[in-house]
Design a protein around this motif. Structure first.
Motif, mmCIF file in Angstrom:
data_model
loop_
_atom_site.group_PDB
_atom_site.id
_atom_site.type_symbol
_atom_site.label_atom_id
_atom_site.label_comp_id
_atom_site.label_asym_id
_atom_site.label_seq_id
_atom_site.Cartn_x
_atom_site.Cartn_y
_atom_site.Cartn_z
ATOM 1 N N VAL A 179 54.353 31.663 -27.652
ATOM 2 C CA VAL A 179 55.737 32.012 -27.903
ATOM 3 C C VAL A 179 56.475 30.719 -28.221
ATOM 4 C CG1 VAL A 179 57.863 32.932 -26.894
ATOM 5 C CG2 VAL A 179 55.689 34.088 -26.497
ATOM 6 N N TYR A 180 57.297 30.764 -29.268
ATOM 7 C CA TYR A 180 58.065 29.590 -29.671
ATOM 8 C C TYR A 180 59.546 29.847 -29.437
ATOM 9 C CZ TYR A 180 53.828 28.097 -32.011
ATOM 10 O OH TYR A 180 52.544 27.717 -32.262
ATOM 11 N N SER A 181 60.249 28.781 -29.133
ATOM 12 C CA SER A 181 61.699 28.843 -29.046
ATOM 13 C C SER A 181 62.250 28.102 -30.258
ATOM 14 C CB SER A 181 62.156 28.181 -27.753
ATOM 15 O OG SER A 181 63.544 28.349 -27.588
ATOM 16 N N VAL A 182 63.373 28.571 -30.782
ATOM 17 C CA VAL A 182 63.968 27.952 -31.957
ATOM 18 C C VAL A 182 65.367 27.464 -31.586
ATOM 19 C CG1 VAL A 182 64.682 28.309 -34.350
ATOM 20 C CG2 VAL A 182 62.696 29.528 -33.445
ATOM 21 N N THR A 183 65.627 26.181 -31.794
ATOM 22 C CA THR A 183 66.934 25.615 -31.494
ATOM 23 C C THR A 183 67.545 25.060 -32.775
ATOM 24 O OG1 THR A 183 68.124 24.191 -29.950
ATOM 25 C CG2 THR A 183 66.141 23.269 -30.942
ATOM 26 N N LYS A 184 68.865 25.025 -32.846
ATOM 27 C CA LYS A 184 69.532 24.538 -34.059
ATOM 28 C C LYS A 184 70.194 23.198 -33.785
ATOM 29 C CE LYS A 184 72.314 26.238 -37.900
ATOM 30 N NZ LYS A 184 73.109 27.374 -38.419
ATOM 31 N N LEU A 185 69.913 22.208 -34.625
ATOM 32 C CA LEU A 185 70.489 20.874 -34.486
ATOM 33 C C LEU A 185 71.075 20.425 -35.819
ATOM 34 C CD1 LEU A 185 67.884 18.755 -32.469
ATOM 35 C CD2 LEU A 185 69.951 19.864 -31.630
ATOM 36 N N VAL A 186 72.011 19.488 -35.744
ATOM 37 C CA VAL A 186 72.568 18.868 -36.945
ATOM 38 C C VAL A 186 72.347 17.361 -36.836
ATOM 39 C CG1 VAL A 186 74.636 18.539 -38.350
ATOM 40 C CG2 VAL A 186 74.365 20.633 -37.027
#
Lengths: 70, 70, 70, 70, 70, 70, 70, 70, 70, 70, 70, 70
Positions: free
Chosen positions: C5-12
């Motif tokens: 299972v993967y987690s997806v995070t959003k970064l800039v």
């Protein structure tokens, strides 16, 4: 800052070198006629091909600039 | 020019160096089997990570090429 | 591999140099607190302008990383 | 792995049973003529109706496969 | 009908006359090399301009055709 | 050609006759004040209805034109 | 109920069996570390292929969970 | 400013009064556990209905906050 | 009415009070230099945060106005 | 067949078992009041979670049905 | 005019002749059962192919009509 | 709750005052002819301009309501 109004214009810049150079060309051209350029957002990245290589990149941008007061 | 028909194919190119290099790799590979490559459009830019760095970029492109006459 | 299972995070990430450098900055920062970073996908490419030039690029990424098994 | 080029083709598979079965039918058919199939992505899920029931599912997929070297 | 697999290809047709004529040109060209063409879907409608008039329309289509059984 | 910068403006043309005629009206109007119109792309096709018939079509276009050098 | 705040996290679940099983795997894993899971929305359905068959499905989900009060 | 990295989180705020109040509720809740909140972007505006009136608004936001340096 | 051509411009209005006030600010500013403003469409709703509260809203609009005849 | 007009309605079906079962429930319900149901297209797949498991799936569909002639 | 409520319905019209004719067919059919039809917006343009030619166009429309007051 | 089927209808509400008021107007009108209204989702926010001010807002909504049993 909270009472500014911005205008957004769309430009397409080109470059034989890179995506970043196409962006710079569009912004440099815009800055000759528009003042207070503030931000940009890349909308599409395309290009043309010649002899199996990239002939040039074409990057379309939305560019935001501040409305002058008076 | 107005009576040409173009075909559009989708490719994914990779590179450890840059987005532009991944684009060039896809186009160079396509040009070995397809003639009259004319334009491309970037559809997605992804990549894989190893040890806290970009291992390689993966850029998916639509590439347009002219249908041969005859 | 099929049961991860993967987690997806959003970064800039930001950079004065290039799109790729902004990506690297975001990933390097993320790798200090998150383990098992696996892939990224570019969602938006923006930037800020100063004196008719790009002041810096801002690239937003979705970054996928593997859930640790306890 | 970082120097591979992938081609992406779009197929529509059908099944009277399930979404997964329609995906399997498309991939099985593609594998008869294309080698090195690697991944797929579901783009649309549709179907046809008869007598108030699903007659069959139609799932359109993008399928990625590796360009052969040589 | 429920066990067919379709392939989807993308073409760009052109015409000086109309959107419909550009669609017909793309389909007529495709039908010379592909059999069992079944449906199309318009994805983009563009064109080129000369002397303040439309020089020609360019319509990009996805065209579905049935995989041969054998 | 690779060093051109293009500007993109959005217009809405109308016609009681056809989609193509609405496009021509928008381009003809734009060409009175803008030079070097180069391409267009249809973004939306709408219209108004009167007495169970199309009263007129409204087609919104992005139109690209070359920035003058000087 | 109207004063709750929810957080939304993105996960990717995998399964060799089915889309539903991949969803269940993602939710089961999330429920070990997050409380008050409330809803999910499927964002992408992909998968990997081996020997002409689906090796496993990969379903990315947005999962909403309630912020604890205190 | 150009070397900051931002994290983006998604929240859903609710309010019986207005869209703006739902946004404020989400941000106020986020600010209790996250520092350096910088910007937000509205992604969806929904709500629930009771007795022919809006029972409450539900606004989903992406909220950006600065990664701490240390 | 059916023979009008409209131009569409994009603006970003700001307000510390509300989404509606940001829209009004953009339109009021546009009306100082553009005549025959006719309609608007909200494209994005964002904002900046300070001390756990909305500092100001930023609403980007497409604004349509009629091309003058003559 | 070429002169038919179809109407498209949007429904949301639910099921504790599977995505396909939620689709069947929506179509079975629609078929009680609408005749000539012809096709469907899945627009969103969501669900609710209870005790770390999927409580039920919610699939929203566009369903096309033929306008009666008479 | 500002206090009207409109309903939006989705229809698919067909024609062997042209996109405009398919739109007219859908609107003419809708006008037999719905009053106060006001506007339409083209959502998809498709078609079916027979013997290397367009057999008929299929255009899906959203059609807006005014709720009766009474 | 898991065996309910919902229907989704699209309405456009108007108001001279605010976005929220336009939403309320659409829902209040819908509730006169439809029972069991359950949720809404804002799809577009537009408006008309007069004398440099918003004349009225137009908000289009999808509204979900429960299919009656029996």
């Amino acid at each position: 800052m909270s009472d500014h109004v911005y205008s957004v214009t769309k430009l397409v810049g080109s470059s034989q070198k890179s995506v970043e150079d196409a962006i710079e060309n569009a912004i440099e051209t815009a800055s000759k006629t528009l003042k207070h350029l503030d931000w940009f957002e890349v909308k599409e990245t395309r290009g043309y091909i010649k002899d199996g290589k990239v002939a040039y990149y074409q990057v379309s941008l939305e560019i935001g600039f501040r409305y002058e007061k008076d």
